[in-house]
Scaffold this motif. Structure first.
Motif, PDB file in Angstrom:
ATOM      1  N   LEU A 224     -75.021 -38.065  41.197  1.00  0.00           N
ATOM      2  CA  LEU A 224     -74.522 -37.282  42.326  1.00  0.00           C
ATOM      3  C   LEU A 224     -72.993 -37.246  42.339  1.00  0.00           C
ATOM      4  N   CYS A 225     -72.366 -38.387  42.024  1.00  0.00           N
ATOM      5  CA  CYS A 225     -70.902 -38.424  41.966  1.00  0.00           C
ATOM      6  C   CYS A 225     -70.372 -37.450  40.922  1.00  0.00           C
ATOM      7  N   LEU A 226     -71.030 -37.407  39.770  1.00  0.00           N
ATOM      8  CA  LEU A 226     -70.601 -36.497  38.709  1.00  0.00           C
ATOM      9  C   LEU A 226     -70.808 -35.043  39.126  1.00  0.00           C
ATOM     10  N   LEU A 227     -71.914 -34.743  39.792  1.00  0.00           N
ATOM     11  CA  LEU A 227     -72.157 -33.376  40.249  1.00  0.00           C
ATOM     12  C   LEU A 227     -71.129 -32.948  41.294  1.00  0.00           C
ATOM     13  N   VAL A 228     -70.814 -33.846  42.210  1.00  0.00           N
ATOM     14  CA  VAL A 228     -69.801 -33.551  43.223  1.00  0.00           C
ATOM     15  C   VAL A 228     -68.457 -33.257  42.548  1.00  0.00           C
ATOM     16  N   LEU A 229     -68.149 -34.032  41.523  1.00  0.00           N
ATOM     17  CA  LEU A 229     -66.899 -33.803  40.801  1.00  0.00           C
ATOM     18  C   LEU A 229     -66.881 -32.421  40.153  1.00  0.00           C
ATOM     19  N   VAL A 230     -67.962 -32.094  39.461  1.00  0.00           N
ATOM     20  CA  VAL A 230     -68.008 -30.835  38.706  1.00  0.00           C
ATOM     21  C   VAL A 230     -67.884 -29.624  39.624  1.00  0.00           C
ATOM     22  N   PHE A 231     -68.536 -29.665  40.780  1.00  0.00           N
ATOM     23  CA  PHE A 231     -68.601 -28.475  41.626  1.00  0.00           C
ATOM     24  C   PHE A 231     -67.503 -28.405  42.693  1.00  0.00           C
ATOM     25  N   TRP A 232     -67.042 -29.551  43.175  1.00  0.00           N
ATOM     26  CA  TRP A 232     -66.097 -29.522  44.300  1.00  0.00           C
ATOM     27  C   TRP A 232     -64.750 -30.188  44.031  1.00  0.00           C
ATOM     28  N   PHE A 233     -64.689 -31.080  43.068  1.00  0.00           N
ATOM     29  CA  PHE A 233     -63.443 -31.805  42.813  1.00  0.00           C
ATOM     30  C   PHE A 233     -63.108 -31.756  41.326  1.00  0.00           C
ATOM     31  N   ARG A 234     -62.831 -30.576  40.851  1.00  0.00           N
ATOM     32  CA  ARG A 234     -62.620 -30.393  39.412  1.00  0.00           C
ATOM     33  C   ARG A 234     -61.353 -31.079  38.907  1.00  0.00           C
ATOM     34  N   LYS A 235     -60.423 -31.379  39.794  1.00  0.00           N
ATOM     35  CA  LYS A 235     -59.225 -32.126  39.412  1.00  0.00           C
ATOM     36  C   LYS A 235     -59.340 -33.601  39.765  1.00  0.00           C
ATOM     37  N   GLY A 236     -60.549 -34.038  40.082  1.00  0.00           N
ATOM     38  CA  GLY A 236     -60.762 -35.425  40.454  1.00  0.00           C
ATOM     39  C   GLY A 236     -60.538 -35.648  41.937  1.00  0.00           C
ATOM     40  N   PHE A 237     -60.692 -36.900  42.330  1.00  0.00           N
ATOM     41  CA  PHE A 237     -60.557 -37.237  43.743  1.00  0.00           C
ATOM     42  C   PHE A 237     -59.107 -37.470  44.159  1.00  0.00           C
ATOM     43  N   ALA A 238     -58.203 -37.538  43.199  1.00  0.00           N
ATOM     44  CA  ALA A 238     -56.805 -37.852  43.517  1.00  0.00           C
ATOM     45  C   ALA A 238     -56.170 -36.866  44.489  1.00  0.00           C
ATOM     46  N   PRO A 239     -56.363 -35.531  44.342  1.00  0.00           N
ATOM     47  CA  PRO A 239     -55.755 -34.615  45.316  1.00  0.00           C
ATOM     48  C   PRO A 239     -56.207 -34.892  46.746  1.00  0.00           C
ATOM     49  N   VAL A 240     -57.484 -35.249  46.923  1.00  0.00           N
ATOM     50  CA  VAL A 240     -57.984 -35.572  48.260  1.00  0.00           C
ATOM     51  C   VAL A 240     -57.332 -36.849  48.769  1.00  0.00           C
ATOM     52  N   ILE A 241     -57.234 -37.847  47.885  1.00  0.00           N
ATOM     53  CA  ILE A 241     -56.605 -39.115  48.264  1.00  0.00           C
ATOM     54  C   ILE A 241     -55.154 -38.887  48.656  1.00  0.00           C
ATOM     55  N   ASN A 242     -54.441 -38.079  47.879  1.00  0.00           N
ATOM     56  CA  ASN A 242     -53.028 -37.834  48.166  1.00  0.00           C
ATOM     57  C   ASN A 242     -52.842 -37.073  49.475  1.00  0.00           C
ATOM     58  N   ARG A 243     -53.732 -36.077  49.738  1.00  0.00           N
ATOM     59  CA  ARG A 243     -53.630 -35.349  51.004  1.00  0.00           C
ATOM     60  C   ARG A 243     -53.915 -36.270  52.186  1.00  0.00           C
ATOM     61  N   LEU A 244     -54.900 -37.135  52.028  1.00  0.00           N
ATOM     62  CA  LEU A 244     -55.212 -38.096  53.087  1.00  0.00           C
ATOM     63  C   LEU A 244     -54.044 -39.048  53.309  1.00  0.00           C
ATOM     64  N   TRP A 245     -53.446 -39.489  52.210  1.00  0.00           N
ATOM     65  CA  TRP A 245     -52.287 -40.397  52.302  1.00  0.00           C
ATOM     66  C   TRP A 245     -51.121 -39.717  53.007  1.00  0.00           C
ATOM     67  N   ASP A 246     -50.897 -38.427  52.656  1.00  0.00           N
ATOM     68  CA  ASP A 246     -49.815 -37.680  53.294  1.00  0.00           C
ATOM     69  C   ASP A 246     -50.080 -37.472  54.793  1.00  0.00           C
ATOM     70  N   SER A 247     -51.343 -37.195  55.120  1.00  0.00           N
ATOM     71  CA  SER A 247     -51.670 -36.978  56.539  1.00  0.00           C
ATOM     72  C   SER A 247     -51.511 -38.264  57.335  1.00  0.00           C
ATOM     73  N   ILE A 248     -51.847 -39.396  56.723  1.00  0.00           N
ATOM     74  CA  ILE A 248     -51.637 -40.669  57.402  1.00  0.00           C
ATOM     75  C   ILE A 248     -50.146 -40.945  57.551  1.00  0.00           C
ATOM     76  N   GLY A 249     -49.415 -40.599  56.515  1.00  0.00           N
ATOM     77  CA  GLY A 249     -47.969 -40.827  56.568  1.00  0.00           C
ATOM     78  C   GLY A 249     -47.283 -39.970  57.618  1.00  0.00           C
ATOM     79  N   SER A 250     -47.868 -38.791  57.932  1.00  0.00           N
ATOM     80  CA  SER A 250     -47.251 -37.899  58.912  1.00  0.00           C
ATOM     81  C   SER A 250     -47.899 -37.998  60.279  1.00  0.00           C
ATOM     82  N   ALA A 251     -48.821 -38.969  60.430  1.00  0.00           N
ATOM     83  CA  ALA A 251     -49.478 -39.130  61.741  1.00  0.00           C
ATOM     84  C   ALA A 251     -48.496 -39.681  62.769  1.00  0.00           C
ATOM     85  N   LYS A 252     -48.663 -39.240  64.005  1.00  0.00           N
ATOM     86  CA  LYS A 252     -47.766 -39.691  65.066  1.00  0.00           C
ATOM     87  C   LYS A 252     -48.209 -41.046  65.557  1.00  0.00           C
TER      88      LYS A 252
END
Length: 328
Positions: A300-328
Motif C-alpha cells: 500500500l505504501c508503494l502504491l500511494v507513492l506511485v499514484f500520489w507522491f511521485r517525488k516521495g514524501f519529502a515535499p509533504v514533510i517540508n510543507r508541514l515543517w514550513d507550516s509549523i514554522g509559520s504557525a502563530k
C-alpha cells in the motif's frame, strides 16, 4: 515589511527549534515507552539509514542511479566481523575499518564503471553485488562460505582504563542513534558545502557543469566512494547487532530496500531519507510478526507513492515543517 512584522516572522520560524528538540527527546525516550521489538525495528531502520544516506548522495544529489549499496554494505559487515572475531579489536576500530574497506574497494570499481552512462552504469553496479555474493560464498578460507561468520561480539569500547561492551537492545539503540545522527550531520555538511552545490550542478546538467570548470568525473568518483563508506559503516553496525554475517548480506533485496528508502522518502532530501528509513524499514520490520499484514502495508505504501507522491514524501514533510514554522 515593518520591524514588528519582521520580529513576528522570526518568532514564528523559531517554533521549529522547540519542535526539533521534542523530536530528539522522543527519540531518546523511545526505549522507555516502546516494546523491545519496536526498539529492535528502530535499530534496523537506523542501520539501513546509513547506506541510504550514501545512496542519496549518489542518486539524489549527483544523479547517479546505483544498485551497488548491498555490495558495500556486505563488505563493511564482513570487514568488521572478521576483525572482531579474529583480532578482538574494539568497535570504533572495526567500524572505521569497515567504512575504509568499502571506500577503498569502491575506488577501483568506480574508475571504469563511472565512464559508463545511464543503463550501462546501473547494470555494472548490479554486477558488483553479484560478484560480492559469489566471493562471500566461495572464499571459504576467509568468509566460511555459506556458514558465514558467527559469534561476532557485541560492540566493545576500550578507552584507556575504561572499557565496556554495548549489550542489550536499549544500549545498542542509543549507539545506532548516535551513529545515525552523526551520519546525518555529515551528509548535511556535505550537501551544504561548495562540493554539494557542484554535485547538484552535475545532477542538473553534467555537460554544462563540466563546461564551467567542474571536474565532473572526479566528483562522481569521490561521491561513489563516500556512498560506499556510509554503506560500510552501516554494514559494521549490522554485523555487531545481529552477531552473524552470511553471503545473504549481499542480496539484491537490500539494494532495492535502500533505493526505495531514497526514492520513497524523497531523493535529494535528508529528511526524506530519515522518514523513508522509519517507514519502509522500521514499520515493515515491526510488522514482521504478522507477515500478511506486513506485505499488504508495504504494498500500500508503494502504491500511494506511485499514484500520489511521485517525488516521495519529502515535499509533504517540508510543507508541514514550513507550516509549523509559520504557525502563530
Amino acid at each position: 515589511m515593518s520591524l514588528t512584522e519582521v520580529s513576528q516572522s522570526q518568532q514564528r520560524r523559531d517554533l521549529r527549534l522547540p519542535l526539533g528538540v521534542l523530536l530528539l527527546l522522543a527519540a531518546l525516550c523511545a526505549p522507555f515507552v516502546a516494546s523491545t521489538y519496536v526498539v529492535h525495528a528502530l535499530i534496523i531502520a537506523l542501520i539501513f539509514m546509513l547506506p541510504a544516506h550514501g545512496l542519496n548522495l549518489l542518486v539524489g544529489y549527483t544523479g547517479l542511479l546505483s544498485l551497488a549499496q548491498a555490495a558495500f554494505f556486505g563488505i563493511g559487515a564482513y570487514a568488521s566481523g572478521l576483525l572482531a572475531v579474529t583480532y578482538g579489536t574494539p568497535f570504533y576500530v572495526n567500524v572505521a575499518a569497515a567504512g575504509l574497506a568499502a571506500g577503498a574497494i569502491a575506488l577501483p570499481l568506480g574508475i571504469p564503471a563511472l565512464r559508463l552512462r545511464s543503463t550501462s552504469f546501473v547494470m555494472c553496479t548490479l554486477g558488483f553485488v553479484i560478484i560480492g555474493q559469489a566471493i562471500a560464498k566461495n572464499w571459504i578460507s576467509l568468509t566460511r562460505g555459506d556458514m558465514g561468520l558467527s559469534s561476532i561480539p557485541k560492540p566493545h569500547f576500550a578507552l584507556g582504563p575504561l572499557s565496556f561492551t554495548v549489550s542489550g537492545t536499549t544500549a545498542f539503540y542509543y549507539l545506532a542513534l548516535t551513529v545515525g545522527i552523526l551520519a546525518t550531520l555529515a551528509v548535511w555538511m556535505i550537501v551544504r558545502s561548495p562540493a554539494g552545490r557542484n554535485m547538484i550542478a552535475i545532477r542538473e546538467n553534467e555537460t554544462l557543469a563540466e563546461s564551467v570548470g567542474i571536474p565532473t568525473w572526479r566528483y562522481k568518483l569521490i561521491v561513489f566512494m563516500l556512498s560506499a563508506v556510509f554503506a560500510g559503516v552501516g554494514g559494521s553496525l549490522y554485523a555487531h547487532y545481529l552477531t552473524v554475517v552470511s553471503p545473504l548480506t549481499f542480496q539484491m533485496y537490500y539494494s532495492t530496500t535502500m533505493l526505495i528508502i531514497v526514492l520513497g522518502g524523497g531523493a535529494g532530501t535528508i529528511s526524506g531519507v530519515v522518514f523513508g528509513s522509519l517507514l519502509f524499514v522500521g514499520l515493515t520490520e515491526a510488522l514482521r510478526v504478522t507477515p500478511e499484514l506486513r506485505m499488504i502495508a508495504y504494498g500500500l505504501c508503494l502504491l500511494v507513492l506511485v499514484f500520489w507522491f511521485r517525488k516521495g514524501f519529502a515535499p509533504v514533510i517540508n510543507r508541514l515543517w514550513d507550516s509549523i514554522g509559520s504557525a502563530k
